[in-house]
Motif scaffolding. Structure first.
Motif, PDB file in Angstrom:
ATOM      1  N   VAL A 115       0.837  -1.202   0.000  1.00  0.00           N
ATOM      2  CA  VAL A 115       0.000   0.000   0.000  1.00  0.00           C
ATOM      3  C   VAL A 115       0.872   1.252   0.000  1.00  0.00           C
ATOM      4  N   MET A 116       1.880   1.271   0.853  1.00  0.00           N
ATOM      5  CA  MET A 116       2.715   2.469   0.954  1.00  0.00           C
ATOM      6  C   MET A 116       3.460   2.726  -0.359  1.00  0.00           C
ATOM      7  N   ASP A 117       3.959   1.680  -0.963  1.00  0.00           N
ATOM      8  CA  ASP A 117       4.630   1.854  -2.252  1.00  0.00           C
ATOM      9  C   ASP A 117       3.666   2.417  -3.288  1.00  0.00           C
ATOM     10  N   ALA A 118       2.443   1.894  -3.288  1.00  0.00           N
ATOM     11  CA  ALA A 118       1.457   2.369  -4.256  1.00  0.00           C
ATOM     12  C   ALA A 118       1.107   3.831  -3.986  1.00  0.00           C
ATOM     13  N   LEU A 119       0.944   4.193  -2.728  1.00  0.00           N
ATOM     14  CA  LEU A 119       0.590   5.585  -2.429  1.00  0.00           C
ATOM     15  C   LEU A 119       1.731   6.527  -2.806  1.00  0.00           C
ATOM     16  N   LYS A 120       2.963   6.099  -2.543  1.00  0.00           N
ATOM     17  CA  LYS A 120       4.098   6.925  -2.986  1.00  0.00           C
ATOM     18  C   LYS A 120       4.015   7.191  -4.485  1.00  0.00           C
ATOM     19  N   GLY A 121       3.736   6.133  -5.239  1.00  0.00           N
ATOM     20  CA  GLY A 121       3.623   6.281  -6.686  1.00  0.00           C
ATOM     21  C   GLY A 121       2.452   7.166  -7.082  1.00  0.00           C
ATOM     22  N   ALA A 122       1.337   7.026  -6.389  1.00  0.00           N
ATOM     23  CA  ALA A 122       0.157   7.829  -6.742  1.00  0.00           C
ATOM     24  C   ALA A 122       0.386   9.301  -6.406  1.00  0.00           C
ATOM     25  N   LEU A 123       1.167   9.559  -5.362  1.00  0.00           N
ATOM     26  CA  LEU A 123       1.428  10.947  -4.979  1.00  0.00           C
ATOM     27  C   LEU A 123       2.442  11.608  -5.923  1.00  0.00           C
ATOM     28  N   PHE A 124       3.446  10.864  -6.340  1.00  0.00           N
ATOM     29  CA  PHE A 124       4.492  11.420  -7.209  1.00  0.00           C
ATOM     30  C   PHE A 124       4.680  10.509  -8.418  1.00  0.00           C
ATOM     31  N   PRO A 125       3.705  10.486  -9.306  1.00  0.00           N
ATOM     32  CA  PRO A 125       3.723   9.448 -10.361  1.00  0.00           C
ATOM     33  C   PRO A 125       4.964   9.465 -11.245  1.00  0.00           C
ATOM     34  N   MET A 126       5.426  10.641 -11.673  1.00  0.00           N
ATOM     35  CA  MET A 126       6.549  10.656 -12.620  1.00  0.00           C
ATOM     36  C   MET A 126       7.902  10.466 -11.933  1.00  0.00           C
ATOM     37  N   VAL A 163      -2.649   6.850 -11.758  1.00  0.00           N
ATOM     38  CA  VAL A 163      -2.994   7.281 -10.403  1.00  0.00           C
ATOM     39  C   VAL A 163      -4.329   6.672  -9.983  1.00  0.00           C
ATOM     40  N   GLY A 164      -5.308   6.702 -10.865  1.00  0.00           N
ATOM     41  CA  GLY A 164      -6.632   6.180 -10.522  1.00  0.00           C
ATOM     42  C   GLY A 164      -6.592   4.682 -10.257  1.00  0.00           C
ATOM     43  N   HIS A 165      -5.937   3.968 -11.128  1.00  0.00           N
ATOM     44  CA  HIS A 165      -5.884   2.512 -10.954  1.00  0.00           C
ATOM     45  C   HIS A 165      -5.126   2.132  -9.686  1.00  0.00           C
ATOM     46  N   THR A 166      -4.011   2.828  -9.473  1.00  0.00           N
ATOM     47  CA  THR A 166      -3.178   2.518  -8.320  1.00  0.00           C
ATOM     48  C   THR A 166      -3.897   2.844  -7.020  1.00  0.00           C
ATOM     49  N   LEU A 167      -4.545   4.005  -6.989  1.00  0.00           N
ATOM     50  CA  LEU A 167      -5.273   4.394  -5.783  1.00  0.00           C
ATOM     51  C   LEU A 167      -6.376   3.392  -5.475  1.00  0.00           C
TER      52      LEU A 167
END
Lengths: 309, 309, 309, 309, 309, 309
Positions: free
Chosen positions: D44-55, D71-75
């Motif tokens: 979850v934390m890895d996914a949220l990091k990615g969703a917060l700073f995608p690029m 972002v939508g799919h990951t969230l």
């Protein structure tokens, strides 16, 4: 503990590679792979399967309300990976000719954009295939079972994508995709084959459909059916002539039972039925039934009715 | 660099999914997958294979003295995963009817408990299959080789488990398991087929055994044998009638050589032998030998002796 | 939540294993696996494929200028893993006899050293197979496509290595390798079969080639061809006699079309052509064409010309 | 080969677990894990990091034009996984009390919905932290370097999410997340700590910030700074009193240099500067500079100016 | 089941990213990552570790006699991956300036070629570090233990490579590599720091070595030692001045005990010894011992002898 | 595209390795790794953590009723892997002496059997550590939180196993295990340290506990505490004398606050309290409190009461 003569073997293998390359008129220049990668394409195909059928072939934790996010993200990644593979194949196609990187890029983008835009059409065609399987097999209980369990449907997912690659001049990528399906299902459809909607292959192991075969709508075939070539014409120098129409035309609503072999550019007319194990190298008029009755003698053709075998 | 029209494609795919769901009378409600997962079942099948044959198909570092620890831990995990998949299938079966979660749970537990308790019986049956293969193939050197290398044995491991799922009313999970075996071995056994002990399939590619086939003890078949249906009766509205007995009954000690096709609810009597490539749609009395001799004419039936082909 | 009777099931399975081991006259001694591992061999085969064709089947980021580093490192690792598997098989072969660890080591090293030294020869043979496929299929566009996409070539990579293992007395490892190819391609070649250079199998699904078959140079076969045994002689006690020559000899330049079945120790003479679906249990002189014309009657043998079917 | 007394050891460990559970007043009932999973939360934390700073922290092949899909799919995936973990923690919190599944669900949904809605705010706060680091460190060359390389920023990504979990009554998940950051960065921030925007921790190893600490805006601290508790009041029975305010309040624009230790509920007034290694257990007025000069004697407090140490 | 307002959150996050990019004066153009990847660099660093110490940090099944094959293959792959990352950083450095792809390529190749050629030197330096640790720690039993277990040695492997990247103008890649070491060891060495041979850090957690620090030969430091900056000069506009020499110079044979803090561009003369927890902002002449004796008062400097603390 | 001088670099690295091996008096003989593997040990440690605390640190899908199966299977695998590593270390220890394989085996089995039998004791000790943490930290809410989230507890799981390896003469494996904990937690405990039950380390980053330290029951320490050596006596030849007692003895019920440094073979008497940042190189009598009050002057020792700092 063994000490293999690794150095010697490495040396011998290196020399054999040199001979091969010389015989193939290739220079050994520094550089990396100039050839599409099976692994990369396998990822692309998996992603496209998921993007086409998100709730059935996508990730198990996908949810309806965010399907589109998944589809969009997956497509974007898969299409750009495919673009990279397309560049590799285009450069490979021109390995003995001049082509600028700009031309490579232009062709690759055009091709993959075309494929991308055809995905909705591919999904529609596959929906018709799923329905055809559901309707054609008394053992099928739901359309979902068909989508998840029928090797014939899996083979068609690969084929309908591979055929797009083939018609857009990426025959190598198309062929690699087709072989993935062949390995998983035992169904060998050349990506060049043209296949109409509502196509159903039951069981499927041993099916072979050749490069120039043309198949109409609502056709149904069973395991071990071959739609093959009868002979391979050679040119003046004795080399095979490539690309000539040499496989059957199968019109709408034809049924071909297990083990039948149809060879050459013959036409099976609309609605005809070919019995199991029949060996055919001639045209069959529309509406006829070709069977071998109980014995193995000359196939009997009966064109009055079209009852099942 | 290409910029695909991802938004447009996503939109088109979304609309096609909507149409499909409408045509299938499904509402698009929020929520996740309501359908069993192929990946989850693949894990279960791998675990059950290991639990059934720990020192041959279990982890490579397993040791005799702790087999039972491994078997117990593996079974516990696999059975609970299977239970979760059973719940999914049961809910799916009732997607158009009312069913309480309590009923779902009760049925799922009953079913998987039943399967669990049948595992020792399954192992016994598989032991008989392994021995049958060892005795039936001159190339087989040890029973261990048979267990590790014979696709026919692998197919039967999957089938004997899948058949339990099928008879306990989880046809979808059963079918998914059967297709895993089909993909790996080219052997397509419908999970509904009833197969006695000491069954041996040699080579196996292209074998098809239908849903209502019934096979006795000590039967031996070769590659590309079909035990299929002859025709599909339709009901008054023209739909296929599902579930009727329509595949052959094969009695004890029958041998069917490669490529033979047996269609319809016919009976092959005890001990009879069907030669290679024979096409059969009628009963064969016990003890008879059906061959095609050297030529391809009418199969010759000889009921005096039963020497091999 | 279900509580399975795990303890009871574990106990029952344990007893069945005991019975099996007793019936197989095995004592249950403490210790680990005494048997080769499929996973370990799969790694070896992947590595050898890469070492034989580094720029096509090796890692995607390999570069020409460091091919030899890759080949050397990969071979060293793969050969030592194979050596460990060879020790396991040799100990297993002698599980009922005395053998010292020194003898095991000596035989293992000798065997795998021999295999290692034959790798350059194997590569040469495979190069001839690739060329044969390219020349024999009008759909083949480049030799690279053939190497990457043709299941017949993949099957031969496995077979030529497996055959080395078989002739060096590691039949079990050989068989495991052969089944890997069978599962991926539907082509079932027993590792004992002797196959000359420039061999081409097209499509391939359903091909079966038996243990004692002998195939010459430049032979071409199609899907579902069987080179099988006709009958299995038994010894005085009714057991199968193992190891006798019982499969066909196929001389140079023979072509066998799809679905043909050749059984027993017959000889197909140099350059003869066997038509599709032909069923043969007798010798065919050199240069003859055996077909079934249009009908299914007795095969017609024509020895004047050898035009394609 | 060793034969360990596995049975005996298993038995002893089982008894010790029983004793422990008895001492903790737990019954050993059948069933699975009733406790959140570190692995699930890590995903979850890895996914949220990615969703917060995608690029920057999302997948390497992400492209600007499809950020929102990703972002939508990951969230969606991450939030539902987090929801499942939240249910586990809520049930665990009530393991000694009655709570209905409906209540569990309601609280879990409310909590994770709240967290989800706070993500844009969290991103804004983190943007301010990144800028603060860039401005505060002469070695920082770009904001991107700061985001990718600064352990202090990584710790704050975890903290700002963990703090949301903590304030929404999921202290256990919060704590697990905080420890992930601690393990990676050496920075130990209790998820209860309240931290304003534009916070910068340089180097960071050894930093400890306690549960009830309150930190204002634009605060800057260095490695090995402790904001700890001075003493732990006990209640009448001698047990520690939990939850009392016991850590420092740090007002806006304060700078605390490496190794400084601030203990107890003291207040560091706006803009004050605490020198390296200073040991403080009393309030510091706004604008003061506390240093230890060259020697190790009593800290010298200078409230006229605020030049750096 | 929760239905999160994913669309809304995605929208908000998208707007915040837009604001951030606007504030950073970035346009949002289509395209992929223009920034080095941490994961790619992590692979490179692992590969280089293996290539530098093949039998200790390479694959567990490596063998002496094929070390060079492994080293060559690994280097080739790693250096080309690093080259790709170098291109990304160089393009990123010039994101606001014009640079041709040819220039990018030229600089990247030059840089990574330089790094590649320095690897033998790096290995020599690291050998000296390993020996220094072995000689400096009474608990060290073998040089192999030192190489495998000492975080200080691990940190130096990363640093000596990172420093090459830094001096060759790839500060971002250098910094990412440095942070990998920091996260694993708690030792934070800025890649700009210049460190001589035979350097030994014991325990290491909390060590900080700044960008412009210069360390001689045979220096030994302990956990929590800081070689930091004293103050950060700002330019006329109040911005930090970047790149000025601001960290200590540590001459040959200096020892600095745990927790000592040395700040500013001071010089610790050859052979001097700094006691634990000492706080220093001034030069120390060669051969002096600075301690705090038993009490915490002013550090006592004794320049007559150099006995250990 | 770059062409690195891979051959030259490989050659140079090879020569440096030769020099190193010569300097270390090692011959370069053919063969594989003679040294324990960090990866193998990491697997063992993970497995042992799971076997010790199955429902908390074991697999997430474990269930109470089959804990023992899991524990038994996991232990068996882990202990045999550890046995293999023990053989490697024992052979390595005797690399300059004669030792028969039988002796290696005997010692390895004896050692790992001893470790195995001590696991129940280790679990008991760890239970006491968990309780100590729960009781000692006002922020701890449950014992489960402590077990999952406290780095001090994680460090003790590793230490208590590593210490068994150390006392059973496998110092290298012990050290590798200790460094795994150090890397994850920032807590550096030498495996030689002797630590009584109910030990609690809070926060932990920067803690260093030396090889010959002896710690009693119910001791509590905080982050950045050092229990180190004061000086390293050398022998006549100037080499460090290894193995002498040189670290503190800490008696029962002692508390040491953050940043305190205790050096040399001093004794902290039962129940004494050492304040934060205190620097100590002398004995402290039982029951005394050593603090630095508010200023940094000479530590003040107060032996009348023992109130917390």
């Amino acid at each position: 503990m063994a000490s293999f003569e690794i150095d010697t073997i490495v040396q011998s293998l290196s020399e054999i590679r040199k001979e091969w390359r010389a015989s193939q008129k290739r220079s050994r220049e520094p550089g990396g792979r100039e050839f599409p990668s099976r692994d990369a394409l396998a990822e692309v195909m998996d992603a496209l399967k998921g993007a086409l059928f998100p709730m059935r072939l996508g990730p198990t934790d996908l949810r309806h309300e965010s399907e589109d996010f998944y589809v969009g993200h997956t497509l974007d990644t898969a299409l750009h990976t495919l673009l990279a593979q397309a560049r590799l194949e285009i450069r490979y196609q021109h390995r003995h000719q001049a082509i600028t990187e700009t031309e490579v890029e232009q062709r690759a983008v055009e091709t993959i954009t075309g494929l991308a835009n055809s995905l909705p059409h591919i999904r529609s065609m596959l929906d018709s295939d799923v329905l055809a399987a559901y309707r054609g097999d008394p053992a099928a209980q739901t359309v979902d079972e068909v989508l998840l369990c029928y090797p014939g449907v899996l083979a068609m997912i690969y084929h309908r994508i591979a055929h797009e690659l083939y018609t857009r001049d990426l025959p190598l990528l198309a062929r690699i995709a087709a072989e993935m399906a062949h390995s998983q299902t035992g169904i060998d459809i050349h990506p060049g084959a043209t296949i109409g909607p509502s196509f159903f292959i039951d069981h499927g192991t041993g099916v072979v459909i050749g490069e120039t075969a043309v198949i109409g709508e609502r056709v149904r075939i069973y395991q071990a059916v071959t739609l093959g070539a009868k002979s391979f014409p050679t040119d003046n120098e004795g080399s095979l002539q490539k690309g000539l129409p040499r496989h059957p035309i199968v019109e709408d609503d034809v049924v071909i039972y297990a083990g039948a072999t149809i060879l050459g550019r013959v036409t099976l007319g609309k609605g005809c039925v070919i019995g199991g194990n029949v060996w055919l190298t001639e045209d069959v008029p529309a509406g006829c039934v070709v069977t071998q009755a109980r014995s193995q003698d000359t196939p009997r053709t009966n064109c009055a009715s079209s009852s099942g075998i």
